[in-house]
Design a protein around this motif. Structure first.
Motif, short mmCIF file in Angstrom:
data_model
loop_
_atom_site.label_atom_id
_atom_site.label_comp_id
_atom_site.label_asym_id
_atom_site.label_seq_id
_atom_site.Cartn_x
_atom_site.Cartn_y
_atom_site.Cartn_z
N SER A 90 -38.60 -6.41 16.50
CA SER A 90 -39.11 -5.43 17.45
C SER A 90 -38.94 -4.06 16.84
O SER A 90 -38.04 -3.83 16.06
N SER A 91 -39.82 -3.15 17.20
CA SER A 91 -39.66 -1.76 16.77
C SER A 91 -40.18 -0.86 17.87
O SER A 91 -41.36 -0.59 17.93
N SER A 92 -39.29 -0.45 18.75
CA SER A 92 -39.67 0.46 19.82
C SER A 92 -38.45 1.29 20.20
O SER A 92 -37.35 1.04 19.74
N ASP A 93 -38.69 2.28 21.03
CA ASP A 93 -37.59 3.12 21.50
C ASP A 93 -37.03 2.62 22.82
O ASP A 93 -36.14 3.22 23.37
N GLN A 94 -37.56 1.52 23.32
CA GLN A 94 -37.03 0.94 24.54
C GLN A 94 -35.81 0.10 24.21
O GLN A 94 -35.68 -0.43 23.12
N VAL A 95 -34.93 -0.02 25.19
CA VAL A 95 -33.74 -0.85 25.00
C VAL A 95 -34.12 -2.30 25.28
O VAL A 95 -34.74 -2.61 26.28
N THR A 96 -33.75 -3.16 24.35
CA THR A 96 -34.03 -4.58 24.45
C THR A 96 -32.71 -5.34 24.42
O THR A 96 -31.82 -5.01 23.64
N ILE A 97 -32.58 -6.35 25.27
CA ILE A 97 -31.39 -7.20 25.27
C ILE A 97 -31.65 -8.36 24.33
O ILE A 97 -32.63 -9.09 24.47
N VAL A 98 -30.75 -8.53 23.36
CA VAL A 98 -30.92 -9.56 22.34
C VAL A 98 -29.68 -10.46 22.35
O VAL A 98 -28.56 -9.98 22.45
N THR A 99 -29.90 -11.77 22.25
CA THR A 99 -28.82 -12.74 22.15
C THR A 99 -28.74 -13.22 20.72
O THR A 99 -29.74 -13.65 20.14
N VAL A 100 -27.54 -13.15 20.14
CA VAL A 100 -27.32 -13.57 18.75
C VAL A 100 -26.37 -14.75 18.77
O VAL A 100 -25.24 -14.65 19.23
N LYS A 101 -26.85 -15.90 18.28
CA LYS A 101 -26.02 -17.10 18.25
C LYS A 101 -25.13 -17.11 17.00
O LYS A 101 -25.43 -16.43 16.02
N PRO A 102 -24.04 -17.88 17.03
CA PRO A 102 -23.20 -17.99 15.83
C PRO A 102 -24.02 -18.46 14.64
O PRO A 102 -24.86 -19.35 14.75
N GLY A 103 -23.81 -17.83 13.49
CA GLY A 103 -24.55 -18.16 12.28
C GLY A 103 -25.77 -17.27 12.07
O GLY A 103 -26.34 -17.25 10.98
N GLU A 104 -26.19 -16.55 13.09
CA GLU A 104 -27.33 -15.65 12.96
C GLU A 104 -26.85 -14.23 12.69
O GLU A 104 -25.71 -13.87 13.01
N LYS A 105 -27.73 -13.43 12.10
CA LYS A 105 -27.44 -12.02 11.84
C LYS A 105 -28.50 -11.19 12.54
O LYS A 105 -29.69 -11.48 12.44
N LEU A 106 -28.06 -10.16 13.23
CA LEU A 106 -28.97 -9.20 13.85
C LEU A 106 -29.05 -8.02 12.89
O LEU A 106 -28.10 -7.25 12.76
N ILE A 107 -30.16 -7.90 12.17
CA ILE A 107 -30.34 -6.88 11.14
C ILE A 107 -31.13 -5.71 11.73
O ILE A 107 -32.20 -5.90 12.31
N ALA A 108 -30.62 -4.51 11.56
CA ALA A 108 -31.24 -3.31 12.13
C ALA A 108 -32.24 -2.71 11.16
O ALA A 108 -32.07 -2.77 9.94
N ALA A 109 -33.28 -2.12 11.73
CA ALA A 109 -34.18 -1.28 10.95
C ALA A 109 -33.54 0.10 10.84
O ALA A 109 -32.56 0.41 11.53
N ALA A 110 -34.07 0.93 9.97
CA ALA A 110 -33.52 2.28 9.80
C ALA A 110 -33.62 3.06 11.10
O ALA A 110 -34.66 3.10 11.74
N GLY A 111 -32.50 3.64 11.53
CA GLY A 111 -32.46 4.44 12.74
C GLY A 111 -32.19 3.67 14.02
O GLY A 111 -32.17 4.25 15.10
N ALA A 112 -31.97 2.37 13.93
CA ALA A 112 -31.72 1.56 15.13
C ALA A 112 -30.31 1.81 15.66
O ALA A 112 -29.42 2.27 14.95
N GLU A 113 -30.13 1.49 16.93
CA GLU A 113 -28.83 1.62 17.58
C GLU A 113 -28.52 0.33 18.33
O GLU A 113 -29.39 -0.22 19.00
N PHE A 114 -27.28 -0.14 18.19
CA PHE A 114 -26.84 -1.36 18.87
C PHE A 114 -25.64 -1.03 19.74
O PHE A 114 -24.81 -0.20 19.39
N ILE A 115 -25.55 -1.72 20.88
CA ILE A 115 -24.34 -1.72 21.70
C ILE A 115 -24.02 -3.17 22.00
O ILE A 115 -24.81 -3.86 22.64
N VAL A 116 -22.89 -3.66 21.50
CA VAL A 116 -22.46 -5.03 21.78
C VAL A 116 -21.89 -5.05 23.19
O VAL A 116 -20.90 -4.39 23.48
N ARG A 117 -22.54 -5.78 24.07
CA ARG A 117 -22.12 -5.83 25.47
C ARG A 117 -21.16 -6.99 25.72
O ARG A 117 -20.30 -6.91 26.58
N ASN A 118 -21.33 -8.09 24.98
CA ASN A 118 -20.51 -9.27 25.22
C ASN A 118 -20.38 -10.04 23.93
O ASN A 118 -21.34 -10.21 23.20
N GLY A 119 -19.18 -10.50 23.63
CA GLY A 119 -18.95 -11.32 22.44
C GLY A 119 -18.09 -10.59 21.42
O GLY A 119 -17.65 -9.46 21.62
#
Length: 182
Positions: A90-119
């Motif tokens: 995804s590439s937008s300025d809207q906030v999206t909720i993403v679920t990351v399972k064990p073994g997966e990597k959530l890779i950010a694009a340049a300028g992205a922001e993450f907030i880990v809510r759970n886990g």
């Protein structure tokens, strides 16, 4: 100087100060009617909508009618929180909720922001550079834990987060900006 002279000089200075203080009115001009209590005619309490309306008038926006609050709408599922697809992005300025399972990597694009809510998340970086934790104001290096509810800024692409080793539960992450799941 002798101690008697010092004592008498101190008494004279204090006496003159008390005399002058009782002669002169030490209250500020125009402040005699103000009690310091909010909600009086001299110091009214105003609402936020009134202040907003006055700001709009001052900015040239004219008088606006106050709006009634609406109920928030549920976030739409753009298909970005389905972590079963290993190449979702995804590439937008809207906030999206993403679920990351064990073994997966959530890779950010340049300028992205993450907030880990759970886990339990750790930083993933292909190089030795880390990720900026804007909440604590420090750099979090590769492999270090990410605090929940901390705003993480990814200035360059290729860095991200993953589930901490040994943890079987998934991550819930708020994402603003581009990302991919690998």
């Amino acid at each position: 100087m002798k101690s008697i002279t010092k004592l008498s000089l101190t008494v004279v200075v204090l006496g003159v100060g008390v005399a002058l203080g009782s002669i002169f009115d030490i209250t500020a001009q125009g402040a005699a009617g103000v009690t310091g209590q909010a909600g009086t005619a001299d110091d009214p309490v105003v609402t936020k909508s009134y202040v907003d309306q006055q700001i709009q008038k001052a900015l040239g926006g004219g008088a606006t009618t106050p709006t009634t609050p609406t109920n928030p709408t549920a976030p739409t599922d753009n298909g970005n929180n389905n972590s079963g697809n290993n190449n979702s992005s995804s590439s937008s300025d809207q906030v999206t909720i993403v679920t990351v399972k064990p073994g997966e990597k959530l890779i950010a694009a340049a300028g992205a922001e993450f907030i880990v809510r759970n886990g339990h998340a750790v930083i993933y970086s292909a190089d030795s550079n880390g990720v900026a934790d804007l909440t604590d104001g420090k750099d979090v290096p590769n492999g270090q834990a990410v605090g929940n509810n901390h705003l993480m800024s990814f200035p360059r692409a290729g860095r991200g987060i993953t589930v901490q080793d040994g943890v079987k539960s998934s991550l819930t992450v708020m994402v603003r900006g581009g990302y991919s799941i690998q």
